[in-house]
Design an enzyme around this catalytic site. Sequence first.
Site, PDB file in Angstrom:
ATOM      1  CG  ASP A 124      -5.377 -69.846  33.292  1.00 39.99           C
ATOM      2  OD1 ASP A 124      -5.390 -69.235  33.060  1.00 39.99           O
ATOM      3  OD2 ASP A 124      -6.248 -70.112  34.131  1.00 39.99           O
ATOM      4  CB  SER A 125      -6.659 -65.559  34.829  1.00 42.55           C
ATOM      5  OG  SER A 125      -7.859 -66.470  34.754  1.00 42.55           O
ATOM      6  CE1 TYR A 140      -6.043 -62.093  35.173  1.00 42.50           C
ATOM      7  CE2 TYR A 140      -5.287 -62.225  33.378  1.00 42.50           C
ATOM      8  CZ  TYR A 140      -4.901 -62.767  34.740  1.00 42.50           C
ATOM      9  OH  TYR A 140      -3.131 -62.318  35.698  1.00 42.50           O
ATOM     10  N   GLY A 141     -11.862 -62.854  31.807  1.00 42.13           N
ATOM     11  CA  GLY A 141     -12.890 -62.938  30.040  1.00 42.13           C
ATOM     12  C   GLY A 141     -13.093 -61.776  30.444  1.00 42.13           C
ATOM     13  CB  CYS A 167      -4.355 -68.003  30.270  1.00 39.66           C
ATOM     14  SG  CYS A 167      -5.883 -66.411  30.334  1.00 39.66           S
ATOM     15  CD  GLU A 206      -9.648 -69.787  39.011  1.00 36.81           C
ATOM     16  OE1 GLU A 206      -9.188 -69.725  40.281  1.00 36.81           O
ATOM     17  OE2 GLU A 206      -9.093 -69.830  38.587  1.00 36.81           O
ATOM     18  CB  CYS A 255     -12.031 -71.189  28.408  1.00 34.82           C
ATOM     19  SG  CYS A 255     -11.123 -70.753  30.768  1.00 34.82           S
ATOM     20  CB  THR A 256      -6.390 -73.722  30.032  1.00 34.15           C
ATOM     21  OG1 THR A 256      -7.009 -72.176  31.140  1.00 34.15           O
ATOM     22  CG2 THR A 256      -5.654 -72.834  28.862  1.00 34.15           C
ATOM     23  CG  HIS A 257     -10.858 -71.616  34.050  1.00 36.32           C
ATOM     24  ND1 HIS A 257      -9.797 -70.458  34.019  1.00 36.32           N
ATOM     25  CD2 HIS A 257     -10.644 -71.497  35.815  1.00 36.32           C
ATOM     26  CE1 HIS A 257      -9.508 -70.147  34.586  1.00 36.32           C
ATOM     27  NE2 HIS A 257      -9.061 -70.803  35.763  1.00 36.32           N
TER      28      HIS A 257
HETATM   29  N1  DGL Z   1      -8.526 -70.406  31.775  1.00 34.03           N
HETATM   30  C1  DGL Z   1      -8.496 -68.924  30.831  1.00 34.03           C
HETATM   31  C2  DGL Z   1      -8.736 -68.584  29.477  1.00 34.03           C
HETATM   32  O1  DGL Z   1      -8.216 -70.099  29.227  1.00 34.03           O
HETATM   33  C3  DGL Z   1      -9.341 -67.893  31.401  1.00 34.03           C
HETATM   34  C4  DGL Z   1      -9.474 -66.980  31.305  1.00 34.03           C
HETATM   35  C5  DGL Z   1     -10.070 -66.030  32.720  1.00 34.03           C
HETATM   36  O2  DGL Z   1      -9.620 -65.508  33.892  1.00 34.03           O
HETATM   37  O3  DGL Z   1     -11.429 -65.028  32.288  1.00 34.03           O
HETATM   38  O4  DGL Z   1      -9.708 -68.094  28.599  1.00 34.03           O
END
Ligand code: DGL
Length: 274
Positions: A11-12, A43-44, A74, A159, A191-193
């Site tokens: 993941d990012s 990353y978004g 991600c 984060e 988003c996995t966050h």
């Molecule tokens: N966990 C990432 C996702 O599912 C986060 C992306 C990011 O870093 O913006 O999109």
Amino acid sequence: MSPDRPLGVFDSGVGGLSVLAELRRALPGEDFLYLADTAHVPYGARTDEDIRDLTARAVAALHARGAKGVVVACNTASAFSLTHLRERYGSGEGPFPVIGLVPAVKPAVAATRSGVVGVLATPGTLRGSLLQDVIRQWAEPAGVRVLTAVSADLVPLVESGRAESDEARAVLREVLTPLRDAGADQLVLGCTHYPFLAGSVRAEFGETFALVDSGAAVARHTRNVLCGAGLLREGGAGGSVTYLVTGDPERARPVITTLVGGAGQNTQVMQVST
Ligand code: DGL
């Protein structure tokens, strides 16, 4: 390729830990290499090329460290990279399976009673084609309206260990109120966050939305793919996780420890470059 090798999860940042928890439940015999690209998160808000390039580097790093396959945990990275990665490493049944994520629109469409589904995602995931594909495939034929909400602030809050903060609640209030007012009864956490924000969503909106994420489904799919490829590890000791980060490991350690529910434990976090 030996099934005894670890499975890579990428993941990012720390969001993929929500997927890792499901993977560990579904695949208790596996060892895992979890890579968080904390030097480059989020990353978004990055360009498509940037996301593709960073993801390719991260997957190559896991491959080089002996992973037998990778779960791109991600949504944003998946949206821009799966095709390229599969061309490079082979398809899901190939010698190095690459498994990605799409926002869980399908189960939300099946569950909605109001006919309105909300999707909360990063700017990258909203721009990418995977979300539009699942909306076209599942929501449109069912006559379900999909409303999207976007924020670039939520990933940095998770984060930095502030998923349960007043700031997180304020952002969620702002971006999700229009979805509630439009009658959405399902909220896809795209988003996995975001599963780590569930407490804050509940604190603001109570039971207004059923929260839907793809973690359990991707874990089941991963099991099937590993099985089909002869890479499933069962019966061994298994269950270990090695945490790798591209940024400062001292910064990442307390956040990772909290999110994996390991309070009081000494989580080992190693720095790598990709
Ligand atoms: N966990 C990432 C996702 O599912 C986060 C992306 C990011 O870093 O913006 O999109």
